[in-house]
Design a protein around this motif. Sequence first.
Motif, PDB file in Angstrom:
ATOM      1  N   LYS A  65      46.787 -15.669 -51.994  1.00  0.00           N
ATOM      2  CA  LYS A  65      46.524 -16.713 -51.005  1.00  0.00           C
ATOM      3  C   LYS A  65      45.023 -16.968 -50.933  1.00  0.00           C
ATOM      4  CE  LYS A  65      47.010 -17.590 -46.042  1.00  0.00           C
ATOM      5  NZ  LYS A  65      47.288 -16.932 -44.779  1.00  0.00           N
ATOM      6  N   LYS A  82      48.560 -21.140 -51.898  1.00  0.00           N
ATOM      7  CA  LYS A  82      49.341 -19.923 -52.107  1.00  0.00           C
ATOM      8  C   LYS A  82      50.089 -20.019 -53.428  1.00  0.00           C
ATOM      9  CE  LYS A  82      51.639 -18.006 -48.781  1.00  0.00           C
ATOM     10  NZ  LYS A  82      52.617 -17.775 -47.707  1.00  0.00           N
ATOM     11  N   TYR A  96      48.990 -22.102 -58.030  1.00  0.00           N
ATOM     12  CA  TYR A  96      48.593 -22.314 -56.636  1.00  0.00           C
ATOM     13  C   TYR A  96      49.098 -23.662 -56.128  1.00  0.00           C
ATOM     14  CZ  TYR A  96      45.395 -18.418 -57.222  1.00  0.00           C
ATOM     15  OH  TYR A  96      44.859 -17.178 -57.461  1.00  0.00           O
TER      16      TYR A  96
END
Length: 103
Positions: A65, A82, A96
């Motif tokens: 994250k 994340k 991501y």
Amino acid sequence: MLKKYAPDATGSPFINPNWVQANLTLSEGKITGPISIKLNIENNTLYFLDSSGKEMVAIDGLVKKIDCYSFFSKDNIGNIFKNGYPKIDKQNENYYYQVFYRM
């Protein structure tokens, strides 16, 4: 390796071409930061500056994250990216994604 584009193409592969401050949640759950980062959205690469100011690349799977203080402005609005989601198309579990909704 970055893709080659027409010479008249402009822009940056980074979501923000400047270094921004972020806290990083690592795969084992440890939170580190603030740390200066750049996120390349063309090849899904996270760059960061180590304690000596050297530019480094995070290995796949290390960071789960990215909690940015502010990607686009100097106000308090942050952005979260994340990974860990199921693979789809050409993206794997290390890709991501920007989080738009927080609970």
